[in-house]
Scaffold this motif. Structure first.
Motif, mmCIF file in Angstrom:
data_model
loop_
_atom_site.group_PDB
_atom_site.id
_atom_site.type_symbol
_atom_site.label_atom_id
_atom_site.label_comp_id
_atom_site.label_asym_id
_atom_site.label_seq_id
_atom_site.Cartn_x
_atom_site.Cartn_y
_atom_site.Cartn_z
ATOM 1 N N ARG A 259 0.824 -1.254 0.132
ATOM 2 C CA ARG A 259 -0.123 -0.085 0.136
ATOM 3 C C ARG A 259 0.883 1.179 -0.179
ATOM 4 N NH1 ARG A 259 -3.005 -3.564 3.467
ATOM 5 N NH2 ARG A 259 -5.293 -3.804 2.560
ATOM 6 N N THR A 260 1.740 1.120 0.884
ATOM 7 C CA THR A 260 2.943 2.266 0.734
ATOM 8 C C THR A 260 4.297 1.745 0.724
ATOM 9 O OG1 THR A 260 3.021 2.570 3.280
ATOM 10 C CG2 THR A 260 1.228 3.991 2.238
ATOM 11 N N ILE A 261 5.244 2.482 0.155
ATOM 12 C CA ILE A 261 6.634 1.783 0.293
ATOM 13 C C ILE A 261 7.098 1.975 1.556
ATOM 14 C CG2 ILE A 261 8.839 2.206 -0.959
ATOM 15 C CD1 ILE A 261 6.898 1.048 -2.920
ATOM 16 N N SER A 262 7.015 3.039 2.228
ATOM 17 C CA SER A 262 7.654 3.119 3.700
ATOM 18 C C SER A 262 6.975 2.014 4.477
ATOM 19 C CB SER A 262 7.282 4.709 4.193
ATOM 20 O OG SER A 262 5.709 4.854 4.136
ATOM 21 N N GLY A 263 5.749 1.500 4.169
ATOM 22 C CA GLY A 263 5.358 0.613 5.006
ATOM 23 C C GLY A 263 6.169 -0.803 5.248
ATOM 24 N N GLY A 264 6.968 -1.030 4.005
ATOM 25 C CA GLY A 264 7.813 -2.003 4.109
ATOM 26 C C GLY A 264 6.956 -3.526 4.091
ATOM 27 N N LEU A 265 7.629 -4.511 4.235
ATOM 28 C CA LEU A 265 7.234 -6.094 4.070
ATOM 29 C C LEU A 265 6.595 -6.696 5.183
ATOM 30 C CD1 LEU A 265 10.300 -7.646 2.018
ATOM 31 C CD2 LEU A 265 8.191 -6.868 1.038
ATOM 32 N N THR A 266 5.169 -5.833 5.330
ATOM 33 C CA THR A 266 4.388 -6.298 6.521
ATOM 34 C C THR A 266 3.126 -6.657 6.095
ATOM 35 O OG1 THR A 266 3.633 -3.996 7.087
ATOM 36 C CG2 THR A 266 5.805 -4.909 8.301
ATOM 37 N N LEU A 267 2.615 -7.583 6.772
ATOM 38 C CA LEU A 267 1.119 -8.088 6.356
ATOM 39 C C LEU A 267 0.216 -7.095 6.123
ATOM 40 C CD1 LEU A 267 0.778 -11.559 7.797
ATOM 41 C CD2 LEU A 267 1.259 -11.095 5.558
ATOM 42 N N SER A 268 0.367 -6.075 7.196
ATOM 43 C CA SER A 268 -0.567 -5.161 7.150
ATOM 44 C C SER A 268 -0.486 -3.976 6.165
ATOM 45 C CB SER A 268 -0.447 -4.112 8.454
ATOM 46 O OG SER A 268 0.726 -3.769 8.586
ATOM 47 N N ASN A 269 0.718 -4.153 5.423
ATOM 48 C CA ASN A 269 0.986 -3.003 4.379
ATOM 49 C C ASN A 269 0.572 -3.787 2.999
ATOM 50 O OD1 ASN A 269 1.976 -0.713 3.445
ATOM 51 N ND2 ASN A 269 3.741 -1.577 2.821
ATOM 52 N N MET A 270 0.119 -5.108 3.013
ATOM 53 C CA MET A 270 -0.193 -5.743 1.830
ATOM 54 C C MET A 270 -1.732 -5.650 1.324
ATOM 55 S SD MET A 270 2.729 -6.819 0.559
ATOM 56 C CE MET A 270 4.293 -6.037 1.411
ATOM 57 N N GLY A 271 -1.918 -5.553 0.109
ATOM 58 C CA GLY A 271 -3.232 -5.445 -0.351
ATOM 59 C C GLY A 271 -3.139 -5.299 -2.005
ATOM 60 N N THR A 272 -4.588 -5.253 -2.505
ATOM 61 C CA THR A 272 -4.648 -5.290 -3.894
ATOM 62 C C THR A 272 -4.882 -3.883 -4.395
ATOM 63 O OG1 THR A 272 -6.706 -5.982 -3.650
ATOM 64 C CG2 THR A 272 -5.002 -7.599 -4.026
ATOM 65 N N ASP A 273 -4.579 -2.899 -3.501
ATOM 66 C CA ASP A 273 -5.039 -1.457 -3.754
ATOM 67 C C ASP A 273 -4.368 -0.975 -4.885
ATOM 68 O OD1 ASP A 273 -5.601 -1.957 -1.297
ATOM 69 O OD2 ASP A 273 -5.241 0.026 -0.436
#
Length: 567
Positions: free
Chosen positions: A329-343
């Motif tokens: 979702r954001t590059i700064s969010g990194g490789l975390t499950l909470s940052n992953m999605g199909t947005d």
């Protein structure tokens, strides 16, 4: 009847010959001619032939040219070395030994060649840059290697080594191990026999594949632009693009640099010819050659691990990086499950979005280019193979000329030819200019495929049709075309795959506001929208890999079905 048929056949051949001639003049000859004219006559755009060679000599005397040419040569040679280091041991293992899962490795090692180099480079940037995926997962930062000349060479080598691997493995397979065995009988060790006998006999395949890698490297724009510009490493391709896209626009200078780039490619070709004429490499006689692949024994596991490591670096890592960025979702969010999605995919594929429009434009251009280049290639090949006289040699030379022209040179020629103010009508600044550029770049593929198929057809089928009353064009349409259609469909599928993702010509000649897949990805990275750009990159990789593979599989199935039906 025979005289009438002969006269009609000559008339039909003339129609096809002049159709091919007009097409090649428009698509190939005129852009090439204008590059030379613009380099010699800097004021040709205003209709003046004054001060010939003035800016040509000035550009050649520019100290920066030596740096651009030196960097281009360094990048080309370095990429060749990296590709050879990766491909040589793999090709030797694949050809001379029974490698576990050999066909699977072949399929995996073909994928890097199907991924556009600029997309692979962007994947490597997301992986190795500061706070990139590698540092997030392991704490290791390889940004210093990434943004360096050796790093650029390694990345381009990983993208181009399949060319060397597939050619060299087939060459080693032809040579076999029997000649090395003779050397071992006379006391030479295994490595000495390979180095002194097998490897030299494979020189034609090695030279041809490395020449192709060199040509691909010096004309590649995306990777040097994405990585080299950050460290001030400019090459001829980026120098040409700078002179066209930055003010003040220097068309004569870009034309001169284009000629230097073409000359560099021609010198490499001459060097290859010189190397191959120094010795006799004939190894095939009248006797059949048996397959004599050896067992790897205790080396089976190390060989498998080597194939797996290279496949991961060249195929797995770039694709995983592309997908990870596309799902973030954001590059700064990194490789975390909470940052992953199909947005990003949802935004890309949203009805009416710029990304969906760009995909539609690329699909339309890819299909149209495939059809037009396929038709032109078929007619040109027919005029060359079935024609008479020396003029067909000129047609053949024109048809393969784009092979020696990097994409950026074609783009420069298209701009110079169709952006002249005195032209009453021009395709410039319309989508048709992209169609001309794509057709010029990709025309040699269908021409070569059609030429190979036509050489297998005798003249008796057409002669029988003409004697029976069919005109030459009907004989061509009803007899010749159906017989070579399977080969032409394969060529057109390959043309579609390349045209729908082409970068440098799209960046230079695309009309204002008109986006293709490559332009969209490049602009998203320039604007900082990495996730959206990588979502498009992932879709592009799927589209340009799966669609051609599916169509080729369907074609093979249909061909087998037709043959079974005939039996």
């Amino acid at each position: 009847m025979n005289k009438a048929a002969t006269a009609t056949g000559a008339e039909g051949s003339a129609i096809l010959k002049w159709t091919a001639t007009v097409g090649l003049l428009i698509v190939v000859a005129i852009p090439c001619l204008f590059i030379v004219i613009q380099a010699i006559f800097p004021n040709i755009g205003s209709g003046s032939f004054a001060a010939p060679f003035s800016l040509f000599i000035k550009t050649l005397a520019d100290p920066s040219l030596l740096g651009l040419a030196g960097n281009t040569l360094t990048l080309g040679v370095g990429t060749v070395v990296c590709a050879a280091i990766v491909a040589l041991p793999l090709a030797a293992l694949r050809a001379l030994f029974r490698v576990p899962g050999a066909l699977i490795w072949d399929a995996l090692l073909l994928i890097p060649f199907m991924i556009p180099p600029y997309i692979a480079a962007l994947g490597w940037i997301m992986t190795l840059q500061p706070h990139g995926y590698l540092e997030q997962l392991t704490g290791v930062n390889l940004a210093q290697l990434l943004f360096s000349v050796p790093g650029i060479m390694i990345i381009m080598g990983l993208n181009t080594f399949p060319v060397v691997y597939f050619v060299l493995s087939r060459t080693f397979e032809t040579v076999g191990a029997r000649y090395a065995d003779v050397g071992r009988v006379f006391g030479a060790g295994q490595w000495r026999s390979f180095a002194r006998i097998t490897f030299p006999l494979a020189m034609p395949g090695l030279a041809a594949s490395l020449l192709l890698v060199f040509a691909m490297s010096i004309e590649e724009y995306g990777t040097p632009a994405a990585l080299g510009r950050r460290i001030g490493f400019e090459v001829l391709v980026t120098g040409i693009e700078n002179r066209i896209s930055e003010w003040p626009i220097d068309l004569p200078g870009s034309a001169t640099l284009s000629l230097v780039l073409v000359l560099m490619a021609l010198v490499a070709f001459m060097l290859q010819r010189w190397l191959l004429t120094r010795r006799d490499y004939r190894i095939i006689g009248g006797k059949p050659q048996a397959s004599d692949k050896r067992e790897l024994g205790i080396w089976a596991l190390p060989a498998t691990l080597l194939f797996g490591f290279v496949a991961f670096l060249a195929t797995g890592l770039p694709i995983l990086a592309i997908l990870a960025t596309a799902l973030s979702r954001t590059i700064s969010g990194g490789l975390t499950l909470s940052n992953m999605g199909t947005d990003n995919f949802a935004e890309l594929l949203n009805t009416g979005s710029d990304g969906l429009v760009a995909m539609g434009n690329s699909l339309a251009l890819g299909i149209t280019t495939a059809l037009l280049a396929g038709l032109m290639g078929t007619i040109t090949a027919y005029a060359v193979v079935k024609g008479r006289g020396r003029f067909r040699i000129i047609l053949d030379a024109l048809s393969i000329t784009p092979n020696a022209l990097p994409g950026v040179v074609v783009a420069v020629g298209i701009i110079l030819a169709w952006n002249q103010p005195w032209l009453p009508i021009t395709p410039y600044n319309t989508p048709f200019i992209l169609l001309l550029a794509y057709c010029c770049i990709l025309l040699p593929q269908p021409v070569r495929y059609a030429t190979a198929s036509l050489h297998q057809l005798g003249d008796n089928l057409e002669a029988a049709a003409r004697v029976s009353g069919s005109g030459p064009l009907m004989a061509f349409r009803r007899i010749v075309l159906p017989l070579i259609l399977p080969s032409m469909i394969t060529a057109m599928i390959l043309v579609f795959a390349v045209a729908s993702r082409e970068l440098v010509a799209s960046l230079l000649v695309a009309p204002i506001g008109f986006q293709t897949i490559a332009v969209f990805i490049w602009q998203q990275f320039d604007q900082g929208s990495m996730g959206l750009g990588m979502a498009m990159a992932f879709c592009a990789v799927l589209m340009t890999t799966l669609i051609p593979l599916a169509l080729i599989s369907i074609l093979r199935w249909a061909t087998k079905g037709t043959v079974s039906g005939l039996h």
